[in-house]
Write a protein that holds these residues in place. Sequence first.
Motif, short mmCIF file in Angstrom:
data_model
loop_
_atom_site.label_atom_id
_atom_site.label_comp_id
_atom_site.label_asym_id
_atom_site.label_seq_id
_atom_site.Cartn_x
_atom_site.Cartn_y
_atom_site.Cartn_z
N ARG A 83 -10.57 47.30 22.22
CA ARG A 83 -11.02 48.29 21.24
C ARG A 83 -12.10 49.20 21.83
O ARG A 83 -12.09 50.41 21.63
N ARG A 84 -13.02 48.62 22.56
CA ARG A 84 -14.11 49.38 23.19
C ARG A 84 -13.54 50.35 24.23
O ARG A 84 -13.92 51.52 24.29
N GLU A 85 -12.59 49.89 25.05
CA GLU A 85 -11.99 50.76 26.06
C GLU A 85 -11.23 51.91 25.42
O GLU A 85 -11.29 53.05 25.91
N ILE A 86 -10.51 51.63 24.35
CA ILE A 86 -9.76 52.68 23.65
C ILE A 86 -10.73 53.70 23.05
O ILE A 86 -10.50 54.91 23.14
N HIS A 87 -11.82 53.24 22.49
CA HIS A 87 -12.83 54.15 21.94
C HIS A 87 -13.42 55.02 23.04
O HIS A 87 -13.63 56.23 22.85
N GLU A 88 -13.66 54.45 24.20
CA GLU A 88 -14.16 55.21 25.35
C GLU A 88 -13.17 56.31 25.76
O GLU A 88 -13.59 57.41 26.14
N VAL A 89 -11.88 56.04 25.67
CA VAL A 89 -10.87 57.06 25.98
C VAL A 89 -11.06 58.26 25.05
O VAL A 89 -11.09 59.41 25.50
N VAL A 90 -11.21 57.99 23.77
CA VAL A 90 -11.35 59.06 22.78
C VAL A 90 -12.65 59.85 23.03
O VAL A 90 -12.65 61.09 23.00
N LEU A 91 -13.73 59.15 23.27
CA LEU A 91 -15.02 59.82 23.51
C LEU A 91 -14.98 60.63 24.81
O LEU A 91 -15.54 61.73 24.89
N THR A 92 -14.33 60.10 25.82
CA THR A 92 -14.23 60.79 27.11
C THR A 92 -13.45 62.09 26.97
O THR A 92 -13.81 63.11 27.57
N TYR A 93 -12.40 62.08 26.16
CA TYR A 93 -11.65 63.32 25.90
C TYR A 93 -12.59 64.39 25.34
O TYR A 93 -12.59 65.53 25.82
N ALA A 94 -13.38 64.02 24.33
CA ALA A 94 -14.28 65.00 23.70
C ALA A 94 -15.28 65.55 24.71
O ALA A 94 -15.52 66.76 24.75
N ARG A 95 -15.86 64.68 25.53
CA ARG A 95 -16.80 65.15 26.54
C ARG A 95 -16.10 66.11 27.51
O ARG A 95 -16.63 67.18 27.83
N GLY A 96 -14.93 65.74 27.98
CA GLY A 96 -14.21 66.58 28.93
C GLY A 96 -13.88 67.95 28.37
O GLY A 96 -14.09 68.97 29.04
N ILE A 97 -13.38 67.99 27.14
CA ILE A 97 -13.03 69.27 26.51
C ILE A 97 -14.28 70.12 26.31
O ILE A 97 -14.30 71.31 26.64
N ASP A 98 -15.34 69.53 25.78
CA ASP A 98 -16.54 70.31 25.46
C ASP A 98 -17.30 70.76 26.70
O ASP A 98 -17.95 71.80 26.68
N ARG A 99 -17.24 69.99 27.78
CA ARG A 99 -17.95 70.34 29.02
C ARG A 99 -17.04 71.08 30.00
O ARG A 99 -17.45 71.37 31.12
N LEU A 100 -15.80 71.34 29.61
CA LEU A 100 -14.80 72.01 30.46
C LEU A 100 -14.57 71.24 31.75
O LEU A 100 -14.35 71.83 32.81
N ASP A 101 -14.55 69.94 31.64
CA ASP A 101 -14.26 69.06 32.78
C ASP A 101 -12.81 68.60 32.62
O ASP A 101 -12.54 67.56 32.02
N PHE A 102 -11.89 69.39 33.13
CA PHE A 102 -10.48 69.14 32.89
C PHE A 102 -9.92 67.98 33.71
O PHE A 102 -8.91 67.40 33.34
N ASP A 103 -10.60 67.60 34.79
CA ASP A 103 -10.24 66.37 35.49
C ASP A 103 -10.55 65.18 34.60
O ASP A 103 -9.79 64.21 34.54
N LEU A 104 -11.67 65.25 33.88
CA LEU A 104 -12.03 64.19 32.95
C LEU A 104 -11.03 64.13 31.80
O LEU A 104 -10.60 63.04 31.40
#
Length: 179
Positions: free
Chosen positions: A11-32
Amino acid sequence: MDVQRDECSDRREIHEVVLTYARGIDRLDFDLVRSVYHPDAVDHHTGFEGGVDEYLAWVEPLLRRRARDGGGTMHMLGNHLVELHGDIAISETYGTSVHWGEPADDRRMNFTSGVRFIDRMERRHGRWAIAERWAAREWTRSDAGRMMPKEAAGPSGGSGADDPLIRLQRSVRGEGVTA
């Protein structure tokens, strides 16, 4: 006890996936952003449906153009539920997506949406990632003409090397930039 610990870890790893997507999109880190999807993943967004490579080719220029003109996005994520089914999981995340840009009175550049990210997550080779995503827009509100400048000097977010997160990461990693 081990099964419970593994379930919590999943559950924690899956939540990290979702949070990482948001960080990548908002910071324009498309590798992330790419890192949260399996290579054969499919994404369904308003105005787009297709594979992860096509999704990134579609979204990156839109967000870079917005940022170049002084705009951006901010995804705030809230309720997050996961149904585990072995190496497959259903993840549902409620969120709010804020978009701003120039011209300030353009409704299509300045809006807030309520969104649910509905994800089919799969654990492959020990790694959870998105296999299929539906970004279901629940509502949209125009924010045209509502943005205002900061009231005083202070830290500002961005997508480049001056973003406070990037500066802190480089400092902690010993890359010669002070926070």
